[in-house]
Design a protein around this motif. Structure first.
Motif, PDB file in Angstrom:
ATOM      1  N   GLN A  14       0.819  -1.211   0.000  1.00  0.00           N
ATOM      2  CA  GLN A  14       0.000   0.000   0.000  1.00  0.00           C
ATOM      3  C   GLN A  14       0.856   1.265   0.000  1.00  0.00           C
ATOM      4  N   LEU A  15       2.030   1.186   0.605  1.00  0.00           N
ATOM      5  CA  LEU A  15       2.943   2.331   0.637  1.00  0.00           C
ATOM      6  C   LEU A  15       3.731   2.487  -0.654  1.00  0.00           C
ATOM      7  N   GLY A  16       3.634   1.488  -1.542  1.00  0.00           N
ATOM      8  CA  GLY A  16       4.269   1.609  -2.858  1.00  0.00           C
ATOM      9  C   GLY A  16       5.754   1.339  -2.879  1.00  0.00           C
ATOM     10  N   GLY A  17       6.258   0.530  -1.944  1.00  0.00           N
ATOM     11  CA  GLY A  17       7.694   0.250  -1.915  1.00  0.00           C
ATOM     12  C   GLY A  17       8.187  -0.410  -3.186  1.00  0.00           C
ATOM     13  N   GLY A  18       7.444  -1.410  -3.682  1.00  0.00           N
ATOM     14  CA  GLY A  18       7.848  -2.086  -4.911  1.00  0.00           C
ATOM     15  C   GLY A  18       7.804  -1.167  -6.110  1.00  0.00           C
ATOM     16  N   ILE A  19       6.767  -0.342  -6.199  1.00  0.00           N
ATOM     17  CA  ILE A  19       6.638   0.594  -7.320  1.00  0.00           C
ATOM     18  C   ILE A  19       7.791   1.590  -7.316  1.00  0.00           C
TER      19      ILE A  19
END
Length: 576
Positions: free
Chosen positions: A441-446
């Motif tokens: 949800q925090l977008g670490g992978g993105i």
């Protein structure tokens, strides 16, 4: 000294807590366009539908990509949260329908919760507290201060979480408890030791062979192999660090090589690229998966590494595993002096009531029923029904015990001890699941994909993709989740680079890049202390979680390093 270290850990957490509050109040999210590819088709009623988790869902409306407010060019001008977060669109110059989503990340801050959890795991050796710390950090970054109602209940109160609890707390715990109560595991170990296993080496070779045989991968392979071999390996004095490494490193790695399982069907959905003929249909993409297997160098060397350790060749195993082997040989101690196994000790010893004599078939028959149900359901329904399989095994184990004269009170006592024995591991699994969801949800992978995927020379791209997916999977604890993030971004990037930089053989180049994403994710998942397979490998073999993590990461990194060199070599050999 101990109090000083505790104080430093507390100060570290407080500092990270302050950073989380800072991010929530002062760091603006960066909005990013992402595309999710599903299998879409028109059903018998004429509705356009897509499949997700084997369920058919109707697509209500589809618009052209050029008209979508979720395009990156529009999101770049976005000052606030978009009114619409997802939309089905037709890709440019294509009839392909994809789900367009507006995701966000906080830059490098998106990695903070996972990094806090991993750092605390290494510093405190307390995975439960460490994961809770990471969850608190992630929740505060998202502004969810009521952690119970805004984080735990939405994430743990799901069918996925309930499925994990039923399987690992009730079914697996109950089965292990019954085997301990009847003495079936010990009877099986005695039989195998007398007829086949003559020492630590043969016990590890049996473990390795079972890991190859159970090539479904993931949690199924880990649980099956771990629960089967533990009584044999304990009797043969195999250290728990060695055993957990062999079990873990023949789970997902072998599933990506012997891929007659659910992996190709799942992964192919992320591989569509408009205009690329060899990825046009589902059959093309599955064929591409199998054609890429020879390039799965990490998985190949990971499996070879476990075989070498099983044969007592420890040159590439690293000092932690070498010390564990020497400790078991010289002292008979299967765990390190300060180890805290994540499964209770009562599951590792027979607790048979007076007058009850176990037979090794009490272990073998439930195990055979488990495998039989899993395989039959795979061929009949397209996926192994793991809950059915473990339910059948547990029911058969209870029936045999009652038939042989064990009282219902003793059966309930054994079942209850089994539940108690895996409560801690089940809670750790729930926390790992929660922090993985928060990291996504925090977008670490993105953020990692966006940062590492810009202006890359073609020969360096395989290494960058490997590094990127290793980091994503390590910080989220899931390889399959990493595939959903990385493949839709990495393969179009690889195709664009192959066209722009004049690659001689773009299809082989794409296979190499595909293998780096596939294998890098397996490495990160395998080595992460917040991965379900890592936790289950420790639980089923009776190993301390952090002892398993620290001893496994060295041989796994050797395999990853060799794989990186071979991938770049193959690019120069086949694509230039």
């Amino acid at each position: 000294m101990y109090q000083f270290v505790k104080s430093l850990n507390f100060i570290f957490f407080i500092v990270c807590l302050g950073l989380a509050i800072f991010v929530n109040h002062y760091v603006e999210p960066t909005w990013v366009e992402t595309q999710q590819h599903y299998q879409t088709y028109t059903n018998n009623e004429g509705h356009l539908v897509y499949k997700s988790a084997s369920n058919e869902n109707i697509i209500e409306a589809v618009t052209n990509y050029e008209d979508s407010p979720l395009r990156q060019s529009v999101l770049n001008k976005q000052q606030q949260k978009p009114e619409q977060l997802e939309q089905w669109v037709y890709l440019q110059q294509s009839e392909k329908v994809v789900l367009l989503k507006a995701d966000f990340h906080f830059g490098v801050w998106s990695l903070l919760p996972a990094m806090v959890a991993i750092a605390l795991c290494l510093l405190t050796r307390e995975p439960l507290v460490s994961l809770l710390g990471g969850i608190i950090i992630g929740a505060i970054m998202l502004g969810r201060y009521d952690i119970t109602h805004e984080v735990f209940i939405p994430n743990i109160g799901t069918s996925n979480a309930a499925s994990i609890l039923i399987l690992y707390l009730w079914l697996l715990g109950g089965l292990m408890g019954m085997w301990a109560k009847t003495g079936a595991a010990q009877a099986f170990a005695n039989y195998m030791t007398h007829h086949y296993v003559q020492g630590p080496r043969s016990a590890k070779v049996v473990t390795w062979l079972l890991g190859i045989i159970f090539f479904q991968g993931g949690t199924m392979s880990t649980v099956l192999v771990g629960t089967t071999v533990k009584p044999i390996a304990d009797k043969a004095k195999v250290s728990h660090e060695e055993l957990s490494y062999v079990v873990d490193s023949t789970a997902s790695p072998i599933a990506s090589i012997i891929a007659f399982n659910a992996w190709p069907a799942y992964i192919q959905a992320f591989l569509f690229i408009p205009g690329v003929a060899f990825l046009a249909t589902e059959q093309d993409r599955i064929a591409f998966f199998f054609a890429s297997i020879p390039f799965s160098f990490y998985a190949i060397f990971a499996v070879i590494g476990t075989l070498l350790l099983s044969l007592n060749v420890t040159r590439f195993s690293g000092k932690p595993l070498q010390k564990a082997m020497l400790r078991a040989q010289t002292t008979g101690e299967l765990d390190a002096p300060n180890a805290s196994p994540v499964s209770a000790k009562e599951l590792h010893h027979a607790q048979s009531p007076a007058g009850y004599t176990a037979h090794m078939l009490e272990f073998v028959l439930p195990l055979v029923s488990l495998i039989f149900v899993a395989i039959c359901s795979y061929f009949i329904m397209g996926a192994p029904q793991i809950h059915w399989a473990f339910s059948a095994a547990l029911a058969l184990s209870i029936f045999i015990a009652l038939y042989k004269g064990m009282s219902l009170k003793d059966v309930i006592d054994g079942f209850g001890n089994g539940l108690k024995g895996v409560v801690l591991a089940s809670v750790i699994l729930m926390f790992a699941l929660t922090i993985g969801i928060l990291s996504k949800q925090l977008g670490g992978g993105i953020y990692l994909v966006a940062t590492l995927g810009e202006q890359i020379p073609f020969w360096l791209l395989p290494f960058i993709l490997q590094l990127m997916t290793m980091l994503i999977a390590f910080s989220t604890g899931t390889s399959w989740g990493t595939y959903a993030i990385a493949f839709p971004l990495a393969l179009p990037l690889a195709w664009a680079i192959s066209q722009a930089q004049g690659i001689y053989n773009p299809e082989i180049y794409m296979m190499i890049c595909f293998a780096t994403v596939l294998n890098g994710s397996v490495y990160g998942d395998q080595c992460s202390p917040i991965s379900d397979t890592t936790i289950l490998s420790s639980m089923t073999t009776g190993c301390d979680l952090m002892d398993h993590v620290k001893s496994q990461i060295i041989p796994a990194s050797y395999a990853a390093g060799i794989a990186a060199i071979l991938w770049m070599f193959c690019v120069w050999l086949f694509c230039v």
